[in-house]
Design a protein around this motif. Structure first.
Motif, short mmCIF file in Angstrom:
data_model
loop_
_atom_site.label_atom_id
_atom_site.label_comp_id
_atom_site.label_asym_id
_atom_site.label_seq_id
_atom_site.Cartn_x
_atom_site.Cartn_y
_atom_site.Cartn_z
N ARG A 79 -2.86 3.75 0.92
CA ARG A 79 -1.23 4.07 2.04
C ARG A 79 -1.50 3.73 2.68
NH1 ARG A 79 -0.05 9.21 -0.54
NH2 ARG A 79 1.25 9.20 0.88
N LEU A 80 -0.11 3.22 2.99
CA LEU A 80 -0.41 2.95 4.90
C LEU A 80 -0.11 3.50 5.65
CD1 LEU A 80 0.96 0.30 6.15
CD2 LEU A 80 3.11 1.22 5.37
N MET B 33 11.41 6.48 -0.79
CA MET B 33 12.87 5.78 0.80
C MET B 33 14.11 5.96 -0.19
SD MET B 33 10.52 1.91 -0.69
CE MET B 33 8.99 2.13 0.55
N SER C 121 9.72 -4.03 4.78
CA SER C 121 9.04 -4.65 4.98
C SER C 121 8.60 -4.72 3.10
CB SER C 121 7.66 -4.24 4.97
OG SER C 121 7.80 -3.80 6.65
N TYR D 140 15.80 7.93 2.20
CA TYR D 140 15.71 7.77 3.54
C TYR D 140 17.27 7.23 4.40
CZ TYR D 140 11.11 6.23 3.91
OH TYR D 140 9.92 5.73 3.71
N LEU E 185 1.28 -7.02 5.76
CA LEU E 185 2.16 -6.80 4.98
C LEU E 185 3.20 -7.61 4.55
CD1 LEU E 185 2.48 -2.84 5.09
CD2 LEU E 185 1.60 -4.17 3.68
N PRO F 12 0.89 -1.20 -0.02
CA PRO F 12 -0.29 -0.22 -0.25
C PRO F 12 0.47 1.48 -0.19
CG PRO F 12 -0.61 -1.19 2.02
CD PRO F 12 0.93 -1.62 1.55
N ARG G 233 11.55 13.17 9.53
CA ARG G 233 11.00 12.87 8.05
C ARG G 233 11.45 13.33 7.15
NH1 ARG G 233 5.65 10.87 9.53
NH2 ARG G 233 5.89 10.34 11.87
N PHE H 88 14.86 9.39 13.08
CA PHE H 88 13.41 9.78 13.87
C PHE H 88 13.24 10.90 12.85
CE2 PHE H 88 14.32 8.59 17.32
CZ PHE H 88 13.98 6.95 17.66
N LEU I 197 8.54 0.27 7.02
CA LEU I 197 8.01 1.03 5.44
C LEU I 197 8.98 -0.14 4.64
CD1 LEU I 197 5.93 1.71 3.81
CD2 LEU I 197 7.25 3.87 3.50
N VAL I 198 10.24 0.33 4.89
CA VAL I 198 11.29 -0.31 3.35
C VAL I 198 11.17 -1.44 3.86
CG1 VAL I 198 13.67 1.22 4.56
CG2 VAL I 198 13.49 0.96 2.16
N MET J 220 5.16 5.08 14.65
CA MET J 220 5.28 6.33 13.74
C MET J 220 6.44 6.34 13.75
SD MET J 220 2.25 9.43 15.44
CE MET J 220 1.79 8.67 16.94
N GLY J 221 7.16 6.51 15.30
CA GLY J 221 9.08 7.18 15.06
C GLY J 221 9.58 6.05 14.22
N PHE J 222 9.58 4.26 14.50
CA PHE J 222 10.06 3.52 12.93
C PHE J 222 8.93 3.60 12.16
CE2 PHE J 222 11.69 2.70 17.31
CZ PHE J 222 12.77 3.32 17.09
N TYR J 223 8.57 4.65 11.60
CA TYR J 223 7.68 4.45 10.36
C TYR J 223 8.42 3.78 8.83
CZ TYR J 223 4.68 5.70 6.61
OH TYR J 223 4.04 5.08 4.79
N ARG J 224 9.05 4.73 8.71
CA ARG J 224 10.43 4.78 8.02
C ARG J 224 10.25 3.32 7.85
NH1 ARG J 224 14.35 7.20 7.04
NH2 ARG J 224 14.29 8.68 9.61
N GLN J 225 11.71 3.47 8.73
CA GLN J 225 12.05 1.81 8.55
C GLN J 225 11.44 0.76 8.88
OE1 GLN J 225 12.68 4.31 10.62
NE2 GLN J 225 14.70 4.58 11.46
#
Ligand SMILES: Nc1ncnc2c1ncn2[C@@H]1O[C@H](COP(=O)(O)OP(=O)(O)OP(=O)(O)O)[C@@H](O)[C@H]1O
Ligand SMILES: [Mg+2]
Lengths: 269, 327
Positions: free
Chosen positions: B249-250, A116, B192, A119, B48, A107, A127, A125, B189-190, B182-187
């Protein structure tokens, strides 16, 4: 085991960069469940070149890239990137995996995927900043995918997915790129657009290592070729390496289509 | 008919529970809400990563951990059981990973092997030590949410009465889960989406994997002694799949989890009041109801929307006629 392959002859005199050898691989050996798939790989890759990695299915092309990037454990040998261990220079490396390696139903939309690529430049942390989004959009524009920025990734064609991966690699703003079959399932027009992009990157001093399967175009696309089949069969400038004998050695017995190609090559030169 | 399914009396089903026993019922609903939120958030990433059944495995394989903790510590305190269960849960995820990595056994089979073995081991231990174990297994594995308001004394912080200890604990767990997600959203996401790329971005995918498994264990263990195993297993999977019908959207999928939790907890509670049935399963049924709605009406992957899109995209029949030689 000394009946095989000559070691890569040190061609390419070039401007002899000091610490700026993008990639140096020494005696790299990788085994899956004790069965070696790469054996004693030695490479010194000069900067600013577009390099094709060529070899039959199962030759270990993807494995070589994964081993260099530390994704599979190596049994022996070492890798240096810009004269240092990989971890120190992660930011200078861009990677385009084989397209089948991810779940395209995930998604996220096209822009999310390209962001990405940024990143690696963000804190733990942090954004993505405005500038990261702008860069991601610019990269999408370069591969002509900006109109699809908000599209869910499963609603893309194979060639479009490939271009999204390419845009993500561009967003990494790296100096050394590894691309695993970026031309797989891509039409002729897109293929020439992509190769144009790669050549532009090269002209800006980037180094690109690209896995490629189509021998009929290999000669015109790449400055250098790495012929790989478990070992380095040969590594050098295309005109010296792309010949019947070495291709035979690389592809072994499976040469039905290949003899034709080699014939064509002979006639050309 | 009337004997099986009571009449829907608005006064009795919707108004009375809040008018007569607000204090008792609010804790039940809140407990459901927090448990579903925590499970739903972690579950999003399990789904996921195609690991939806790991939660199922954990909820069974904690049994030997609980028994051993009970035998060693000679205590029925929830703290001791928590430690035992957590230990068994982590062991489960490590064993699954180990079997899968070291052989050709695929993940689903590895899960099947590990949790059935550990569960069987637990059953044997229980029957061996029955005399010493005054352990109500039903209660351990299929805890009842109605008991929640009866946990006295309530937790107090700085003179402020917060609530029953299990609700406070669950609230803390789900709050921490939300902060981590929320804090580790990017980690998350990428790693997974593309574990290969994660490495070259400086995100260690296997650290993320074990952290996720570890936290999953904490969530599962802290849920199920008060809400029951069915609720835990269902809530790891349902909110994520419901969200996938509604959004692609995640961030929106994650944001929908607390909303779904609220609707399922409240809906389930009233369903249970209406039918005089157990509350936790009723919450699962309510959540299934949400899933069914999303499956039909969801704008992204719902059947109705897909059908409408097919209609809109189809060429009118007559367009092709000239090419087919019809006039
Ligand atoms: N995870 C794995 N476990 C065991 N063996 C593997 C694994 N991945 C690859 N191999 C084996 O390693 C060898 C090299 O595989 P690799 O994917 O590197 O080949 P390739 O050159 O990229 O092939 P292709 O052209 O098909 O992409 C193959 O023989 C393959 O069977
Ligand atoms: Mg490959």
């Amino acid at each position: 085991m000394n009946n095989t392959v000559p070691l890569p002859t040190p061609h390419t005199p070039g401007p002899a960069p000091t610490d700026d050898i993008p990639l140096e691989v020494h005696d790299l050996t990788v085994a899956y469940q004790k069965k070696p798939v790469l054996w004693g790989i030695d490479l010194v890759v000069p900067a600013g070149k577009l390099i094709g990695i060529i070899g039959p299915n199962g030759a270990g092309k993807s494995t070589l890239i994964k081993a260099i990037l530390g994704q599979v454990p190596v049994s022996a040998g070492w890798v240096k990137v810009f004269g240092e261990p990989l971890k120190k220079n992660l930011r200078r490396i861009g990677y385009v995996p084989q397209r089948e390696s991810v779940d395209w139903d995930f998604p996220v939309n096209v822009l999310d995927v390209v962001i990405m690529g940024r990143y690696g430049r963000l804190g733990l942390f942090q954004r993505p900043r405005r500038e990261d989004v702008d860069i991601a959009r610019a990269c999408l524009d370069q591969v002509k995918m900006l109109p699809f920025a908000n599209r869910q990734i499963s609603n893309l064609s194979g060639g479009q997915q490939q271009r999204v991966f390419l845009a993500r690699a561009l967003a990494q703003e790296a100096d050394l790129y590894f691309m695993d079959e970026p031309f797989a399932g891509v039409d002729a027009a897109t293929e020439s657009a992509i190769i144009g992009l790669l050549q532009e990157l090269k002209s800006r001093g980037k180094t690109l290592m690209v896995v490629h399967h189509d021998l009929s175009t290999a000669k015109e696309y790449f400055d250098m070729l790495l012929l790989l089949n478990m070992r380095v069969v040969s590594f050098g400038p295309t005109e010296q390496v792309f010949n019947n004998e070495l291709l035979q050695k690389t592809y072994g017995g499976r040469l039905t289509i290949l003899t034709d190609v080699a014939e064509a090559v002979k006639q050309q030169s | 008919m009337n004997e099986l399914i009571p009449d829907f009396d608005f006064q009795r089903v919707v108004v009375a529970p809040w008018a007569s026993d607000f204090q008792g019922n609010i804790w039940v609903v809140l407990m459901g809400f927090f448990a579903i939120t925590a499970c739903g958030l972690v579950g999003q990433y399990l789904v996921l990563r195609r690991m939806a059944l790991v939660g199922d495995a954990i909820s069974h394989s904690v049994l030997p951990g609980i028994v051993i903790a009970f035998l060693l510590l000679k205590s029925r305190s929830s703290g001791a059981m928590f430690v035992g269960a957590l230990f068994a849960a982590v062991l489960t995820t490590v064993l699954i990973e180990f079997i899968q990595k070291k052989s050709r056994v695929k993940q689903d089979a590895a899960i099947g092997i590990v949790f059935t073995s550990l569960f069987a081991l637990g059953v044997i231990m229980v029957s061996l030590f029955t005399s010493q174990i005054d352990l109500d297994l039903d209660c351990v594995l299929h805890g009842e949410i109605v008991n929640v308001p009866l946990e006295f004394p309530f937790v107090q912080v700085a003179g402020l009465t917060l609530g029953p200890s299990s609700v406070v604990r669950m609230a803390a767990v789900s709050l921490i889960t939300a902060v981590l997600v929320m804090g580790f959203y990017r980690q998350l996401l990428v790693s997974s989406f593309d574990p290969g790329l994660a490495g070259s971005l400086g995100v260690n995918a296997s650290v993320v994997h074990y952290a996720l498994m570890g936290w999953l264990s904490v969530v599962v263990v802290s849920c199920f002694d008060s809400v029951g195993a069915i609720l835990v297993v269902a809530m790891l999977i349902l909110p994520a799949t419901t969200a996938s019908m509604v959004t692609d959207r995640l961030p929106w999928a994650l944001a929908s989890v607390p909303l779904q939790a609220l609707l399922s907890a409240l809906g389930g509670f009233h369903l249970a009041t209406w039918l005089n049935c157990a509350i936790a399963p009723a919450m699962v049924v309510a959540s299934c109801g949400l899933f069914a709605l999303a499956w039909i009406f969801g704008p992204v992957d719902g059947q109705w929307a897909k059908r409408r899109r097919r209609r809109a995209n189809a060429l009118p029949d007559a367009v092709l006629d000239p090419f087919l030689g019809k006039s």
